[in-house]
Write a protein that holds these residues in place. Sequence first.
Motif, short mmCIF file in Angstrom:
data_model
loop_
_atom_site.label_atom_id
_atom_site.label_comp_id
_atom_site.label_asym_id
_atom_site.label_seq_id
_atom_site.Cartn_x
_atom_site.Cartn_y
_atom_site.Cartn_z
N ALA A 99 34.12 47.38 38.88
CA ALA A 99 34.98 47.96 39.92
C ALA A 99 36.26 47.14 40.06
CB ALA A 99 34.23 47.99 41.25
N ASP A 100 37.28 47.79 40.59
CA ASP A 100 38.57 47.12 40.82
C ASP A 100 38.51 46.39 42.16
OD1 ASP A 100 41.18 46.29 40.71
OD2 ASP A 100 42.06 48.28 41.05
N LEU A 101 37.71 45.34 42.20
CA LEU A 101 37.44 44.63 43.44
C LEU A 101 38.70 44.01 44.04
CD1 LEU A 101 34.22 42.80 42.22
CD2 LEU A 101 34.32 44.86 43.63
N GLU A 102 39.59 43.54 43.17
CA GLU A 102 40.79 42.86 43.63
C GLU A 102 41.71 43.77 44.44
OE1 GLU A 102 38.79 40.67 40.59
OE2 GLU A 102 39.53 42.73 40.58
N HIS A 103 41.58 45.08 44.24
CA HIS A 103 42.38 46.05 44.99
C HIS A 103 41.52 46.80 46.02
CE1 HIS A 103 45.01 45.32 41.47
NE2 HIS A 103 45.96 45.46 42.37
N VAL A 335 38.55 49.70 55.13
CA VAL A 335 37.47 49.48 54.17
C VAL A 335 37.97 48.71 52.97
CG1 VAL A 335 35.92 50.65 52.55
CG2 VAL A 335 36.08 51.45 54.91
N ARG A 336 39.10 49.12 52.41
CA ARG A 336 39.64 48.44 51.23
C ARG A 336 39.99 46.98 51.53
NH1 ARG A 336 41.09 52.20 47.16
NH2 ARG A 336 39.43 53.77 47.24
N ALA A 337 40.54 46.73 52.72
CA ALA A 337 40.91 45.36 53.08
C ALA A 337 39.67 44.48 53.20
CB ALA A 337 41.70 45.35 54.39
N LYS A 354 37.71 35.82 59.90
CA LYS A 354 38.57 36.00 58.73
C LYS A 354 39.54 37.14 59.00
CE LYS A 354 36.68 35.77 54.68
NZ LYS A 354 35.88 36.13 53.46
N PRO A 355 40.85 36.91 58.94
CA PRO A 355 41.81 38.00 59.12
C PRO A 355 41.57 39.11 58.10
CG PRO A 355 42.92 35.87 59.13
CD PRO A 355 41.52 35.62 58.67
#
Length: 366
Positions: A99-103, A335-337, A354-355
């Motif tokens: 998955a594109d976890l970084e995004h 959710v993505r953040a 955690k922000p």
Amino acid sequence: MAAVQSMPGLPSKPLPKYEQVAETSASLDWADLVTLDLSNFEAPGERERLAAQLKDAVHNVGFFYITGFGLSQEEVDNQFAIGKEFFALPTEEKVKYRADLEHGNYNGYRPKGSSEVLPGKRDNVEMFNVFKFIPELERGQPDVINDNRAEIERFQRHIAEDTVQKLLILIAIILELPEDHLTKGHQYDDVSDCHLRYMIYRHRSAQENAEYQNLYSKGHTDFGSLTLLFRQPVAALQIRMPDGSWKWVKPYPGSITVNIADVLQFWTAGYLKSSIHRVVAPPPDQAHIDRLGLLYFLRPAHDLKLKALDSPLLQRLGLTSENDAANEIKAGDWVRARVKGNQDKVSEGGNKNKPVLGGIEAKYYD
């Protein structure tokens, strides 16, 4: 993302029959949770009775069980068998579907060690997330998913179009809203991050568990609306009770464990509790077992805002948005953040805020 090239067909080979392991014989401090039987949901007066039964659980604890959800144990075990087959693949094959976890995207494979549990110590969990089979979310899949696609989609659709719709109706009744108020934002064809998850916690040695303070995952809340955990007998899930204590969640046969997640807490200005939970090392008689899990994550349509609902109950209680910044945040962005934030390193010691997004923080507990 690449589209799937072939239509679903019959499995290329029969899946091995999945056998659930034996429950632990350890004496554990189990949480006392409400159980809702959904089998008579359409009977006169049943929705109101179930909503009354559920009200205290979703307000004070955030966890409950459901039974009578319309799926047989054989159907559930078949999904466990699919997950087991995937996780048995070589690592080099699984990472093709990362998955594109970084995004902030969980659609696909999340390798073991993708996040830290403690400073310098990586997690022991692998996940494979199968998003809804709609054109906007299609991607290439491994053979075990393509071969069983029709059964996976049927299973997903039953949860999405039946089980969670009933739960959303009950929550709307609790909030004194029209019964379809929440269901409208949670449709199968909506572009959202709803997904079925196959998940495995790889067991650790006693020495490793001591080094990790027996934590498999730190205490956290989930990101979307609801999380459904299908029963599996390896005891490891704990919830944080209102008094701050941790209690074990018992895997009752024929049940699904359900918890409230962030979006419903935002929408109800904190009235519904996004429950804090964690996964710890199993008791000694199960410590050698890889803990295979099957979950469904309900997430709202991406473009819905997190602003508190116009609920008569919330108005009487004087509740408005917990945080004005949430009013303009879209559910999909939240959710993505949070997915992206899970890739961050952890800091030393204690409970940490955690922000996440728009000045709003998530809290993590040891």
